[in-house]
Design a protein around this motif. Structure first.
Motif, PDB file in Angstrom:
ATOM      1  N   ALA A  68      -5.362  -1.274   5.226  1.00 21.14           N
ATOM      2  CA  ALA A  68      -4.247  -0.617   4.404  1.00 21.14           C
ATOM      3  C   ALA A  68      -2.955  -1.285   4.487  1.00 21.14           C
ATOM      4  O   ALA A  68      -2.307  -1.040   5.546  1.00 21.14           O
ATOM      5  CB  ALA A  68      -3.995   0.879   4.716  1.00 21.14           C
ATOM      6  N   GLU A 120      -6.339  -5.401   0.379  1.00 20.56           N
ATOM      7  CA  GLU A 120      -6.786  -3.963   0.610  1.00 20.56           C
ATOM      8  C   GLU A 120      -8.207  -3.479   0.739  1.00 20.56           C
ATOM      9  O   GLU A 120      -8.908  -4.068  -0.182  1.00 20.56           O
ATOM     10  CB  GLU A 120      -6.305  -3.019  -0.504  1.00 20.56           C
ATOM     11  CG  GLU A 120      -4.691  -3.172  -0.660  1.00 20.56           C
ATOM     12  CD  GLU A 120      -3.785  -2.297   0.626  1.00 20.56           C
ATOM     13  OE1 GLU A 120      -4.425  -1.403   0.908  1.00 20.56           O
ATOM     14  OE2 GLU A 120      -2.720  -3.138   0.917  1.00 20.56           O
ATOM     15  N   HIS A 145       0.940  -1.478  -0.040  1.00 14.45           N
ATOM     16  CA  HIS A 145      -0.092  -0.070  -0.010  1.00 14.45           C
ATOM     17  C   HIS A 145       0.886   1.373   0.053  1.00 14.45           C
ATOM     18  O   HIS A 145       1.865   1.582   0.903  1.00 14.45           O
ATOM     19  CB  HIS A 145      -0.901   0.123   1.065  1.00 14.45           C
ATOM     20  CG  HIS A 145      -2.028   1.084   1.226  1.00 14.45           C
ATOM     21  ND1 HIS A 145      -3.189   1.134   0.819  1.00 14.45           N
ATOM     22  CD2 HIS A 145      -1.863   2.510   1.840  1.00 14.45           C
ATOM     23  CE1 HIS A 145      -3.916   2.085   0.797  1.00 14.45           C
ATOM     24  NE2 HIS A 145      -2.928   3.077   1.448  1.00 14.45           N
TER      25      HIS A 145
END
Length: 378
Positions: free
Chosen positions: A304, A290, A265
């Motif tokens: 995240a 995610e 991420h």
């Protein structure tokens, strides 16, 4: 000291058991407690259900022994039967009911019963009606049941099967399995134990004498979303496990910063990240994608970055009130009444709710809640 806890609502467990009774009112319901009650703690769950359930079911003798050691006295069904003949003395004398699915089990049991003329036991003869996992071929079942019924050591013989597609509407395989097993039941005039959780709720032709509610006891809807009863069941079942932790750190990151292992991420804006004490070392699935949802003080947020062994990271940019100490619900029903189903979380992990619930590891403490004034009864 670590804030991660699996809260187990035993009143919800009892409520869900009573829903199985409500959908199959003519049948008796054995509570399925295998795999440590699907990760919820078999002993506490058995104790909560012992005044409701006329029988309980486990995978193997070791699971049954744990219940017997804590005072559970009702019949305990061994769903895979016994694995070695040496188990049989305890099976025969300990109040167990055994599933029989192979010829050697039948032979071993009838031979060993001669040692215990004062004991009689109940057996469940498993017919492979089409799932092709365990069980006797339908054409074998009649002779086997006759042999068992003729033996002085057998008190009761039940006919059993397992459905592969009871959660799916209009399944040709389910129709074929029902035709096979119901015809055999009528031919042999034996009590039937056919219905798992989805069949208990959605297949009236499967219910008969005994049903076997399993995952539904723990608040998981076992029906596929396209099933006509899916939304109804979603409303009546209550989640039993709430997996809860807290934010232990907050990071303020600028746009373009990586988060976590592999830098999967990368922030696309200024971002507040909450670090939560929960990871795959606790049983939370590392494959969570995610955006996998969590609740932060009852409000939705999203994972995240990759799940680590002991931690996961959540984007709390839109929750300015969230900070160190904020309560995070990984699944279940939080203190405000907001709910995040374990099935929804499982879909983000490309797995099923069974896997998440049974995968919670021993280092996560189970905290049991039961309000005796709120207990439902039949």
């Amino acid at each position: 000291m670590r804030p991660l806890t699996a809260h187990i609502d035993l009143n919800a467990l009892r409520h869900n058991y009573l829903q199985a009774r409500r959908y199959a009112p003519e049948a008796r319901a054995m509570a399925v407690l295998k795999a440590n009650a699907y990760g919820h703690g078999a002993i506490a769950c058995a104790q909560a259900l012992q005044d409701l359930a006329p029988a309980m079911a486990v995978a193997c003798l070791e699971e049954g022994q744990a219940l017997r050691a804590r005072g559970i006295e009702c019949p305990i069904v061994l769903l895979e039967g016994f694995f070695e003949a040496d188990e049989l003395d305890e099976v025969i004398t300990g109040g167990y009911w055994s599933v029989l699915h192979t010829h050697w089990q039948v032979d071993a049991l009838l031979t060993r019963l001669a040692r215990w003329p004062q004991h009689r036991m109940t057996v469940l003869v498993k017919c492979d009606s089409g799932m092709h996992r365990l069980g006797f071929a339908p054409e074998e079942v009649g002779d086997l049941c006759g042999r068992l019924q003729a033996h002085a050591g057998i008190e009761q013989t039940l006919l059993m099967t397992h459905f592969a597609t009871a959660d799916t509407p209009d399944s040709p395989l389910l129709t074929a399995q029902l035709e096979t097993i119901n015809a055999l039941r009528c031919l042999l005039d034996l009590p039937g134990c056919f219905a798992n959780s989805p069949a208990t709720l959605g297949v009236p032709a499967s219910r008969h004498d005994w049903v076997r509610p399993g995952v539904m006891l723990y608040g998981v809807n076992p029906l596929e979303p396209q099933h006509a009863l899916h939304d109804e069941i979603e409303q009546i079942l209550r989640p039993v496990m709430t997996l809860e932790s807290r934010i232990i750190a907050v990071r303020e990151l600028q746009s373009g910063e990586p988060i976590g292992y592999g830098a999967r991420h990368v922030t696309h804006r200024p971002t507040r990240v909450g670090v939560v004490a929960c990871g795959y070392g606790d049983g939370y699935d590392r494959h969570a994608r995610e955006g996998t949802p969590v609740l932060v003080e009852g409000k939705r947020a999203a994972i995240a970055g990759r799940v680590s062994m002991d931690m996961l990271t959540v984007d709390i940019t839109e929750l300015p009130e969230a900070g160190i100490g904020s309560r995070v619900t990984l699944w279940g029903r939080d203190a405000s009444g907001s709910e995040l189903s374990v099935s929804e979380v499982a879909s983000w992990c490309d797995t099923i709710a069974y896997t998440l619930l049974t995968g919670i590891l021993p280092r996560v403490p189970r905290c049991y809640h039961q309000d005796d004034d709120a207990r439902e009864s039949v």
